[in-house]
Design an enzyme around this catalytic site. Structure first.
Site, short mmCIF file in Angstrom:
data_model
loop_
_atom_site.label_atom_id
_atom_site.label_comp_id
_atom_site.label_asym_id
_atom_site.label_seq_id
_atom_site.Cartn_x
_atom_site.Cartn_y
_atom_site.Cartn_z
N CYS A 37 55.94 0.99 63.12
CA CYS A 37 55.99 -0.44 62.77
C CYS A 37 57.31 -0.81 62.11
O CYS A 37 57.33 -1.66 61.20
CB CYS A 37 54.82 -0.84 61.88
SG CYS A 37 53.22 -0.56 62.62
N LYS B 128 45.87 3.48 51.72
CA LYS B 128 46.96 4.45 51.58
C LYS B 128 46.94 5.08 50.18
O LYS B 128 47.66 6.02 49.90
CB LYS B 128 48.31 3.76 51.81
CG LYS B 128 48.47 3.24 53.22
CD LYS B 128 49.86 2.74 53.46
CE LYS B 128 49.93 1.78 54.63
NZ LYS B 128 50.01 2.46 55.93
N HIS C 42 58.81 -2.74 57.13
CA HIS C 42 57.68 -2.58 58.04
C HIS C 42 57.45 -3.94 58.71
O HIS C 42 57.72 -4.97 58.11
CB HIS C 42 56.48 -2.18 57.19
CG HIS C 42 55.25 -1.83 57.93
ND1 HIS C 42 54.40 -2.77 58.46
CD2 HIS C 42 54.69 -0.62 58.21
CE1 HIS C 42 53.36 -2.16 59.04
NE2 HIS C 42 53.52 -0.86 58.90
N ASP D 51 57.12 -4.88 48.73
CA ASP D 51 56.07 -4.26 49.54
C ASP D 51 55.88 -2.84 48.99
O ASP D 51 56.70 -1.96 49.24
CB ASP D 51 56.50 -4.26 51.01
CG ASP D 51 55.57 -3.42 51.87
OD1 ASP D 51 54.59 -2.85 51.35
OD2 ASP D 51 55.84 -3.33 53.08
N GLN E 20 53.79 1.93 50.30
CA GLN E 20 54.07 3.36 50.16
C GLN E 20 54.38 3.71 48.70
O GLN E 20 53.97 4.75 48.20
CB GLN E 20 55.26 3.77 51.05
CG GLN E 20 55.04 3.54 52.54
CD GLN E 20 53.95 4.42 53.13
OE1 GLN E 20 53.63 5.49 52.60
NE2 GLN E 20 53.36 3.97 54.22
C1 LIG Z 1 55.86 0.06 53.94
C2 LIG Z 1 54.60 -0.51 54.52
N1 LIG Z 1 54.34 -1.80 54.38
C3 LIG Z 1 53.22 -2.35 54.85
C4 LIG Z 1 52.28 -1.62 55.53
C5 LIG Z 1 51.08 -2.31 56.08
O1 LIG Z 1 49.92 -1.85 55.52
P1 LIG Z 1 48.51 -2.34 56.12
O2 LIG Z 1 48.55 -2.00 57.58
O3 LIG Z 1 47.50 -1.57 55.37
O4 LIG Z 1 48.43 -3.80 55.90
C6 LIG Z 1 52.52 -0.26 55.71
C7 LIG Z 1 51.54 0.56 56.46
O5 LIG Z 1 51.77 1.19 57.44
C8 LIG Z 1 53.70 0.32 55.20
O6 LIG Z 1 53.97 1.62 55.36
#
Ligand SMILES: Cc1ncc(COP(=O)(O)O)c(C=O)c1O
Lengths: 407, 137
Positions: free
Chosen positions: A364, A224, A120, A198, A201
């Site tokens: 993203c 999430k 992401h 990370d 998910q």
């Molecule tokens: C795999 C992954 N990493 C990071 C994020 C970023 O999360 P946040 O926007 O809550 O910081 C997301 C959210 O879309 C994600 O799906």
């Protein structure tokens, strides 16, 4: 035992409505159960106060609740010490914190940070910013046509470069594939590198145990995980935190301030400058407690049923190509797909008119989309409250939309 | 009223003026990056009129129908009138209720036209904020 979905759904105001949304966008943000809203409501109505400041009863109660939340999160991810949990604003900020503190201090010009192509943007851009600041290299682990990480490539990179950190997603928000984190951790450690996972998910769909995977850093977001927006989590091993400089400067993160300078506090306070997300921490604790009313086995089985049903629907539709692993059992959380000749924004706009919520775009993850040769995809993602009837509604909605859009 | 009205779907399925223009005076491309919509506009000007026009592009139905509809309108129009077109004119041409989710799709045609004409006049290009007329207060 399967998760009793009607019972689950009855605990969400949004899903009790007369015409509830067919909400298939959990990967972007999950719906919030009443238990979470109630917990935050109680804080605001009955013991609203700042934390770690003052001697009155309200601040004491708020402080206790905030620190209890930290304990809940620590046990949720299997951390050895509560002080290994830092509250941030979201997963993105947690990753930036590592880039701006640990990496800023420990990486030198010429060192390498390894990313996977599944990442992401929030696990890409902080490292590109670091690369610009410090002359650090960024190397990419490629993925195959099904979006699976090519493990052999990691070995090659670890051999040829001075790798200090490997950053990888625990579960892709595009392909739904799940890299083998334990084996990547072992490889990274053998090469003298650390690993950041990370888990934005991953933490929603599978049990996370930081002892078992032995990762050095792990990050995720509250929203999430059926919790509120405005809170994220960084887990980091205690020895690392001890040698990390502070992140933002301000109140709470100091031990002592004089006119000449300041001495930073210990972790976790050192990394939590200013008034923290108090209500959100209380909400996140409620979310984790609510979720632990269900076992991972039942949630995984439930979501696998949805995944299988949805893959079947999509794979038998004309012109639909699913991105990522072809087999439902190799994926969790989401399915991204394209339809020949149909732009995802048109499809999801028409579905939205039917009350069916899907996300469209590059989610993203532009480097991954570029690598797979698709500018944008539509994405279905599941949560604990979704049903097979909703997959049927999706199928009907898609047929109707594609009838309108087909050239 | 429906975003995917008959005229939109008609132009999307059967785009007008789509193609390249060999003897164009201006060729200019713009994109709606968040969506991946792209439009390239080719214009030939004679006697201060748009004598011929063509476009190429990929993207959603709204953006592609938008440029198709606009090109029909522009064909033969004076450069002066083309320069004066506003976002309201585009909304009127499209005849659909464009909400906050889709206004950039709908206005990609205008953004491309504006900047094609700016370049023709040797003026600096304008950014999206100017095209969508959002006040940066
Ligand atoms: C795999 C992954 N990493 C990071 C994020 C970023 O999360 P946040 O926007 O809550 O910081 C997301 C959210 O879309 C994600 O799906």
């Amino acid at each position: 035992m399967a998760t009793n979905t009607p019972d689950v759904r009855s605990q969400f105001t949004a899903l009790r409505m007369k015409a509830p949304p067919v909400y298939l966008d959990c990967a972007a943000t999950a719906q919030t159960p009443d238990a979470v809203i109630d917990a935050m409501d109680e804080y605001y109505r009955t013991y609203c106060a700042n934390v770690h400041r003052g001697m009155h009863g309200l601040t004491e109660r708020a402080t206790l609740a905030y620190e209890e939340a930290r304990k809940t999160v620590a046990s949720f991810v299997g951390a050895m010490y509560t002080s290994e949990i830092i509250f941030t604003k979201n997963c993105t900020e947690a990753i930036n914190l590592v880039a701006r503190t640990w990496a800023e201090e420990h990486l030198q010009k010429g060192d390498t940070v390894v990313l996977s192509l599944l990442e992401h943007h929030s696990n890409i851009v902080p490292w590109q910013q670091l690369a610009t600041r410090k002359g650090v290299h960024v190397e990419w682990i490629p993925v195959d046509k099904e979006g699976k990480i090519q493990t052999g490539e990691i070995d090659a990179i670890l051999q040829r470069a001075t790798v200090k950190l490997v950053c990888v997603t625990g579960l892709s928000n595009v392909t739904g594939s799940r890299p083998d984190i334990a084996s990547m951790t072992k490889k990274a450690h053998d090469a003298g590198a650390l690993i950041l996972v990370d888990a934005a998910q991953l933490a929603v769909h599978h049990k996370v145990d930081v002892q078992e995977i032995d990762c050095d850093f792990l990050t995720f977001s509250g929203h999430k995980l059926y919790g509120p927006t405005g809170i994220g989590v960084l887990y980091a091993k205690r020895d690392l935190l001890r040698n990390m400089p502070p992140f933002l400067g301000g109140g709470m993160m100091i031990q002592d301030v004089t006119m000449e300078g300041f001495t930073p506090a210990e972790s976790p306070a050192r990394f939590e400058a200013g008034t923290p997300p108090i209500a959100q921490a209380i909400g996140l604790k409620a979310a984790i407690e609510w979720l632990s009313g269900y076992s991972w086995e039942e949630m995984e089985a439930h979501e696998q049923t949805l995944m299988t049903a949805c893959m079947r629907v999509l794979q038998r539709m004309d012109g639909v190509s699913v991105i990522g692993p072809h087999s439902a059992t190799e994926r969790s959380g989401c399915i991204s797909f394209t339809v020949d000749g149909v732009h995802p924004h048109d499809l999801t706009d028409l579905l939205g008119q039917e009350g069916i919520a899907l996300r469209a775009g590059h989610h993203c993850a532009q480097p991954l989309h570029k690598h797979l040769g698709v500018p944008a995809t539509s994405r279905v993602s599941f949560g604990i409250y979704n049903t097979e009837e909703e997959i049927d509604l999706l199928e009907k909605g898609m047929k109707k939309a594609l009838d309108i859009l087909k050239i | 009223m429906d975003l995917y009205a008959e005229n939109i779907l008609d132009h999307y399925r059967d785009p007008r003026h789509k193609g390249v223009l060999a003897n164009a005076d201006i060729t200019h491309s713009e994109a709606n990056i968040s969506c991946g919509d792209e439009v390239t506009l080719h214009i030939r000007i004679e006697d201060n009129r748009i004598a011929d026009i063509a476009w190429e592009g990929t993207g959603c139905a709204i953006s592609q129908a938008g440029i198709s509809i606009l090109c029909e309108e522009l064909h033969g129009m004076s450069v002066h009138d083309a320069t004066a077109l506003t976002k309201e004119d585009i909304y009127e041409l499209l005849g659909i209720p464009v909400g906050p989710r889709r206004f950039k799709c709908a206005l990609l045609c205008l953004h491309t036209l504006k900047n094609a004409l700016h370049i023709c006049e040797g003026e600096p290009v304008q950014d999206w904020l100017q095209t969508v007329e959002i006040e940066d207060e």
